[in-house]
Structures are given as C-alpha cells and as structure tokens.
Motif scaffolding. Structure first.
Motif, PDB file in Angstrom:
ATOM      1  N   CYS A  12       0.819  -0.949  -0.008  1.00  0.00           N
ATOM      2  CA  CYS A  12      -0.253   0.026   0.156  1.00  0.00           C
ATOM      3  C   CYS A  12       0.905   1.258   0.086  1.00  0.00           C
ATOM      4  CB  CYS A  12      -1.120   0.035   1.030  1.00  0.00           C
ATOM      5  SG  CYS A  12      -2.055  -1.306   1.114  1.00  0.00           S
ATOM      6  N   ASN A  13       2.028   1.293   0.753  1.00  0.00           N
ATOM      7  CA  ASN A  13       2.942   2.531   0.581  1.00  0.00           C
ATOM      8  C   ASN A  13       3.433   2.565  -0.719  1.00  0.00           C
ATOM      9  OD1 ASN A  13       2.888   3.393   3.145  1.00  0.00           O
ATOM     10  ND2 ASN A  13       4.093   1.862   3.988  1.00  0.00           N
ATOM     11  N   LEU A  14       3.757   1.531  -1.484  1.00  0.00           N
ATOM     12  CA  LEU A  14       4.285   1.603  -3.030  1.00  0.00           C
ATOM     13  C   LEU A  14       3.050   2.192  -3.759  1.00  0.00           C
ATOM     14  CD1 LEU A  14       6.402  -1.715  -3.548  1.00  0.00           C
ATOM     15  CD2 LEU A  14       7.060   0.453  -3.238  1.00  0.00           C
ATOM     16  N   VAL A  15       1.817   1.725  -3.572  1.00  0.00           N
ATOM     17  CA  VAL A  15       0.830   2.176  -4.175  1.00  0.00           C
ATOM     18  C   VAL A  15       0.534   3.665  -3.871  1.00  0.00           C
ATOM     19  CG1 VAL A  15      -1.554   2.292  -4.415  1.00  0.00           C
ATOM     20  CG2 VAL A  15      -0.403   0.077  -4.658  1.00  0.00           C
ATOM     21  N   SER A  16       0.688   4.209  -2.694  1.00  0.00           N
ATOM     22  CA  SER A  16       0.567   5.639  -2.374  1.00  0.00           C
ATOM     23  C   SER A  16       1.688   6.290  -2.968  1.00  0.00           C
ATOM     24  CB  SER A  16       0.874   5.817  -0.628  1.00  0.00           C
ATOM     25  OG  SER A  16       1.089   6.905  -0.600  1.00  0.00           O
ATOM     26  N   HIS A  44       3.676   5.491  -5.863  1.00  0.00           N
ATOM     27  CA  HIS A  44       3.616   5.573  -7.159  1.00  0.00           C
ATOM     28  C   HIS A  44       2.412   5.823  -8.048  1.00  0.00           C
ATOM     29  CE1 HIS A  44       7.828   4.506  -7.224  1.00  0.00           C
ATOM     30  NE2 HIS A  44       7.351   3.324  -6.303  1.00  0.00           N
ATOM     31  N   LEU A  45       1.216   5.346  -7.455  1.00  0.00           N
ATOM     32  CA  LEU A  45      -0.070   5.880  -8.094  1.00  0.00           C
ATOM     33  C   LEU A  45      -0.876   7.111  -7.737  1.00  0.00           C
ATOM     34  CD1 LEU A  45      -1.277   2.094  -8.387  1.00  0.00           C
ATOM     35  CD2 LEU A  45      -0.015   3.290  -9.971  1.00  0.00           C
ATOM     36  N   THR A  46      -0.689   7.324  -6.475  1.00  0.00           N
ATOM     37  CA  THR A  46      -1.050   8.875  -6.061  1.00  0.00           C
ATOM     38  C   THR A  46      -0.102  10.015  -5.778  1.00  0.00           C
ATOM     39  OG1 THR A  46      -1.032   8.422  -3.873  1.00  0.00           O
ATOM     40  CG2 THR A  46      -2.771   7.225  -4.736  1.00  0.00           C
ATOM     41  N   ALA A  47       0.958   9.668  -6.191  1.00  0.00           N
ATOM     42  CA  ALA A  47       2.003  10.425  -5.831  1.00  0.00           C
ATOM     43  C   ALA A  47       2.288  11.030  -4.288  1.00  0.00           C
ATOM     44  CB  ALA A  47       1.817  11.984  -6.762  1.00  0.00           C
ATOM     45  N   HIS A  54      -2.363   8.851   1.888  1.00  0.00           N
ATOM     46  CA  HIS A  54      -1.328   7.892   2.702  1.00  0.00           C
ATOM     47  C   HIS A  54      -1.447   6.642   2.652  1.00  0.00           C
ATOM     48  CE1 HIS A  54       0.770   9.848   6.478  1.00  0.00           C
ATOM     49  NE2 HIS A  54       0.929  10.481   5.535  1.00  0.00           N
ATOM     50  N   GLY A  55      -0.123   6.057   2.587  1.00  0.00           N
ATOM     51  CA  GLY A  55      -0.153   4.634   2.595  1.00  0.00           C
ATOM     52  C   GLY A  55      -1.160   3.870   3.521  1.00  0.00           C
ATOM     53  N   SER A  56      -1.194   4.490   4.845  1.00  0.00           N
ATOM     54  CA  SER A  56      -1.832   3.952   5.943  1.00  0.00           C
ATOM     55  C   SER A  56      -3.220   4.034   5.644  1.00  0.00           C
ATOM     56  CB  SER A  56      -1.733   4.821   7.260  1.00  0.00           C
ATOM     57  OG  SER A  56      -2.252   6.098   7.331  1.00  0.00           O
ATOM     58  N   ALA A  57      -4.000   5.046   4.885  1.00  0.00           N
ATOM     59  CA  ALA A  57      -5.382   5.089   4.618  1.00  0.00           C
ATOM     60  C   ALA A  57      -5.715   3.912   3.441  1.00  0.00           C
ATOM     61  CB  ALA A  57      -5.910   6.242   4.025  1.00  0.00           C
ATOM     62  N   ILE A  58      -4.845   3.854   2.632  1.00  0.00           N
ATOM     63  CA  ILE A  58      -5.025   2.853   1.532  1.00  0.00           C
ATOM     64  C   ILE A  58      -4.843   1.230   2.003  1.00  0.00           C
ATOM     65  CG2 ILE A  58      -4.010   1.723  -0.714  1.00  0.00           C
ATOM     66  CD1 ILE A  58      -2.786   4.404  -1.148  1.00  0.00           C
ATOM     67  N   ALA A  59      -4.130   1.274   3.210  1.00  0.00           N
ATOM     68  CA  ALA A  59      -4.025  -0.076   3.891  1.00  0.00           C
ATOM     69  C   ALA A  59      -5.174  -0.375   4.686  1.00  0.00           C
ATOM     70  CB  ALA A  59      -2.818  -0.340   4.958  1.00  0.00           C
ATOM     71  N   ILE A  60      -5.735   0.746   5.390  1.00  0.00           N
ATOM     72  CA  ILE A  60      -6.994   0.563   6.165  1.00  0.00           C
ATOM     73  C   ILE A  60      -7.971  -0.140   5.043  1.00  0.00           C
ATOM     74  CG2 ILE A  60      -8.752   1.386   7.753  1.00  0.00           C
ATOM     75  CD1 ILE A  60      -6.432   3.185   8.639  1.00  0.00           C
ATOM     76  N   ALA A  61      -8.231   0.689   3.957  1.00  0.00           N
ATOM     77  CA  ALA A  61      -9.167   0.485   2.950  1.00  0.00           C
ATOM     78  C   ALA A  61      -9.224  -1.003   2.382  1.00  0.00           C
ATOM     79  CB  ALA A  61      -9.174   1.477   2.088  1.00  0.00           C
ATOM     80  N   MET A  66      -7.382  14.373   3.689  1.00  0.00           N
ATOM     81  CA  MET A  66      -6.023  14.320   3.026  1.00  0.00           C
ATOM     82  C   MET A  66      -6.041  15.013   1.564  1.00  0.00           C
ATOM     83  SD  MET A  66      -4.507  10.519   3.468  1.00  0.00           S
ATOM     84  CE  MET A  66      -4.898   9.567   5.145  1.00  0.00           C
ATOM     85  N   ILE A  67      -7.217  14.823   0.986  1.00  0.00           N
ATOM     86  CA  ILE A  67      -7.168  15.102  -0.566  1.00  0.00           C
ATOM     87  C   ILE A  67      -7.577  16.718  -0.204  1.00  0.00           C
ATOM     88  CG2 ILE A  67      -8.543  14.914  -2.732  1.00  0.00           C
ATOM     89  CD1 ILE A  67      -8.685  12.083  -1.890  1.00  0.00           C
ATOM     90  N   ILE A  68      -8.716  17.213   0.493  1.00  0.00           N
ATOM     91  CA  ILE A  68      -9.208  18.602   0.193  1.00  0.00           C
ATOM     92  C   ILE A  68      -8.213  19.721   0.762  1.00  0.00           C
ATOM     93  CG2 ILE A  68     -10.901  19.968   1.074  1.00  0.00           C
ATOM     94  CD1 ILE A  68     -12.742  17.219   1.012  1.00  0.00           C
ATOM     95  N   THR A  69      -7.306  19.114   1.992  1.00  0.00           N
ATOM     96  CA  THR A  69      -6.793  20.193   2.846  1.00  0.00           C
ATOM     97  C   THR A  69      -5.804  20.993   1.892  1.00  0.00           C
ATOM     98  OG1 THR A  69      -6.634  18.722   4.774  1.00  0.00           O
ATOM     99  CG2 THR A  69      -5.007  20.362   4.767  1.00  0.00           C
TER     100      THR A  69
END
Lengths: 255, 138
Positions: free
Chosen positions: A28-32, A34-37, A41-48, A180-183
């Motif tokens: 998930c950290n790699l996805v964070s 490379h895919l979302t620049a 956060h990797g942590s949010a992707i991991a929880i999802a 994370m996205i809006i801030t």
C-alpha cells in the motif's frame, strides 16, 4: 506435507498476522507513492484494503470475522482485537507534549469540543435518517464520523456488533481520506498557514492520519502542530463517545 | 529498560479501564465508560511529570514508542477482521456522513482560528522563500 507446512502458519497465528500486515502495508505504501504521488497516505490505503479483504473473507467463509475466519489469517483477530488495539491507541498519547498543547490555548480547546460535537451530532443524525434507530448503532456510527478509532473503541465499549464497527471504520476512513485530499486544495481559503491555525485544524478534524497527510502536502512544518491536537482529539473522543455521547443518544432515543 | 516503558503503558491502560468500569457502575451503564480515553489522559499526565523530573530514560521511552508506532498496522488488522459483508448495506451512510462532517468541519476552522488569534497566528514564510533562506544560511 502441505498440511504440515500450513500448520506452521496457523499455530503461529499472531506472527503470521504481523508478517501479512507488514506485507500489505509495504504494497500500500508503494501504491501511495507511485499511483497517488503520495497524496493519499499509505496507511489510509492499507485500512481500505483491510476492509476489502475482510469483505472477501466474509464472502468466502460466510463468517463474521472477515479475513480472520480463514484459518491462515486467524491471528488477525488477535492482532486487531480490542486488547492490542487499545494498548497501541493509548501509546499514541505519548506524542502529546503538554507544553506545546498549551500553545493551542482557548481556540484549541474550542476546536476540540466543536470538532467532536460536529461528527457526533451530524454522524448520529445521518445514521438515524438512514434508518439506524437503535442508540448503540447511532452512537457507534456518530463516533466513527469522529475517527476510525473513536468509532470502534466506542462501539466495543457499548456492545455494538462487528458489522456496526466495520461501518464506523468505513465512515472514519471516508473522513480521513477526504481530509488528506481536500486540505492542500483549500488551505489558503481557510488561512491554514500558521501554527495556531494548524493546532485548531488538528483539533477540528481529529483524524490523525488525515491531518498529518493533508498538512504534509500543504506545508510540512505545520504537521507536528496539527498531529498533536489530533492525537488529543482521539483521547477525548474515546472518553466522551461511550459516556456523554452515548447517554445523550440513549436519552433521546430511549432504550 | 524498555520493559519500564511497556509496563508504564500497561499500568495506565489498566488504571484507565478500572476507572472506566467504576464510572460505568456509578451511572448504571453496563459498559466501560471511556477507559481508553482516561488511560490516554493518564499517560499524558504521568509522562509529563516523569519528564519534568528527568526520570524517563531513552530506553523506557522506546518501550512506549514501539507500541505507538504499531498503531496503524493494528488498525489495519482490525479492519481486516470485521464483518464488512454485514456492513455493506450501510455503505451510503459512511459516504454521506463522512463527507458531510468533513465539509462542516472545514467551514468551522477559520471561524475558530480567528477566536483568539495569539502570537502563533503569524503566517509562516512562503515555503519556497523559507527554503531559499535556509540554503543561503548554509
């Protein structure tokens, strides 16, 4: 032979869970990155991802404990169970520096209470409008709208079922990711450019990962200020969720 | 010693939960009222006092920090062991509730930040110029 090898994993369930979660977080950290620049956060992707895997586990086994119902991953139930979860959550309070927290002053305190009041009330009302009329359900969902920690902690304290707890994680996750996205996009509009505003921001949003991620993308120097009040928010939320908030909801809805 | 930190953490958690049970019994609720929150406040207070007296050495701190850094992985494990199938029907609640709360909270940030803007309300330098300054200093 294969049974004998599988036994290595099942009889070391907790250790297998550590390895599996570590691997999942690495991916998930790699996805964070490379895919979302790094925007999410990797942590949010991991929880999802955890929720999705739980869904798959539930469909496969027909059980109620998600991926933990698969023998190989039964250790996840222990690792993510209430004992270790509460232990790790309490440990995060270690990052709160009382001296720095004093700098937050009056508006920091107002932000903390408003920041908890808004999700408790709005989350609770939305839950009610969607047909959740049981006080335990309304409280757990409202607490989940505070953060994906306050929700499960509150839910397990007042005896909510696993499906409600999953829902409260999901609503907290929607909040975390959108913060994370809006801030970074609206930081200028809300004058989020100084330590004082960052302290208020952390107390208002409360989701530590959302605040840290959002501020890091805005101005990394603001992260410690926001993260500190956000951590305090978690503690206060875990205190007020199963007590004051639950009692108010129960008084309003009866039961 | 690392175990001192871990033991301090454990003691705070147990004490918080004991107080939570007592409060629950006192107000007639059959649940632990805010034990985790109380434990966190207790830890903040105890650590603050120990640090003031200089009685918290580095390795004891590591014992607490280790558990603190396992927080996200443990939340991931928690997410992976819930009844998500049962929760999926409530998906719209999660999205509507989450977004609504975020929108209202964002709107309130500038309002509250303006309440008692003190000496920390001075905007930081523009990030680029701050970085330039640092590079000049070197």
């Amino acid at each position: 032979m294969s049974e004998r090898l599988l036994d290595v994993f099942t009889s070391n369930g907790l250790i297998t869970a550590f390895a599996a979660v570590g691997l999942l977080m690495l991916i998930c950290n790699l996805v964070s990155t490379h895919l979302t620049a790094g925007r999410i956060h990797g942590s949010a992707i991991a929880i999802a991802a955890g929720l999705v895997l739980s869904y798959i586990g539930g469909l496969t086994t027909g059980g109620e404990d998600g991926l933990a119902d698969i023998a190989l991953f039964s250790g996840l139930g222990l690792m993510g169970g209430s004992m270790l979860r509460d232990f790790a959550i309490v440990a995060t309070a270690f990052g709160v520096d009382v001296g720095e927290l004093r700098k937050a002053g009056l508006n920091g305190v107002v932000a903390l209470f408003a920041g908890l009041g808004v999700p408790f009330v709005l989350g609770g009302v939305v839950a009610y409008l969607f047909g959740y009329t049981d006080p335990v359900a309304v409280t757990t969902i409202g607490a989940g709208a505070a953060t994906y920690i306050v929700g499960p902690v509150t839910g397990s304290a007042i005896g909510a079922g696993s499906d409600l707890i999953a829902l409260s994680i999901a609503i907290g996750l929607v909040k975390s990711i959108s913060v994370m996205i809006i801030t970074p996009a609206i930081a200028r509009t809300i004058s989020l450019n100084n330590p004082s505003a960052a302290l208020v921001f952390g107390g208002m949003m409360g989701t530590t990962s959302g605040v840290a991620g959002g501020l890091a993308a805005t101005d990394p120097r603001l992260v410690p200020y926001g993260a500190m009040t956000a951590t305090f928010y978690t503690g206060l939320g875990c205190l007020l969720g199963p007590s004051l908030f639950y009692l108010i909801v129960r008084a309003l809805l009866g039961g | 010693m690392i175990i001192y930190g871990v033991a301090l953490l454990a003691a705070c958690m147990l004490a918080g939960n004991v107080i939570g049970e007592l409060i629950g019994a006192a107000i007639g609720v059959d649940s632990n009222v805010g034990g985790v929150g109380l434990a966190m406040l207790l830890l903040v207070f105890v650590v603050y006092r120990l640090q003031q007296n200089g009685r918290l050495d580095l390795s004891s701190r590591r014992g607490v920090e280790f558990w603190s850094s396992l927080y996200i992985p443990i939340v991931v494990a928690m997410a992976a062991s819930q009844n998500v199938v049962g929760a999926v029907t409530g998906g719209p609640v999660a999205v509507v509730g989450g977004l609504l709360v975020v929108a209202v909270s964002f709107a309130l940030v500038p309002v509250i930040a303006r309440l008692g803007a003190g000496k920390y309300a001075v905007p930081l330098d523009e990030l680029e110029s701050a970085q330039n300054k640092e590079s000049h200093d070197e």
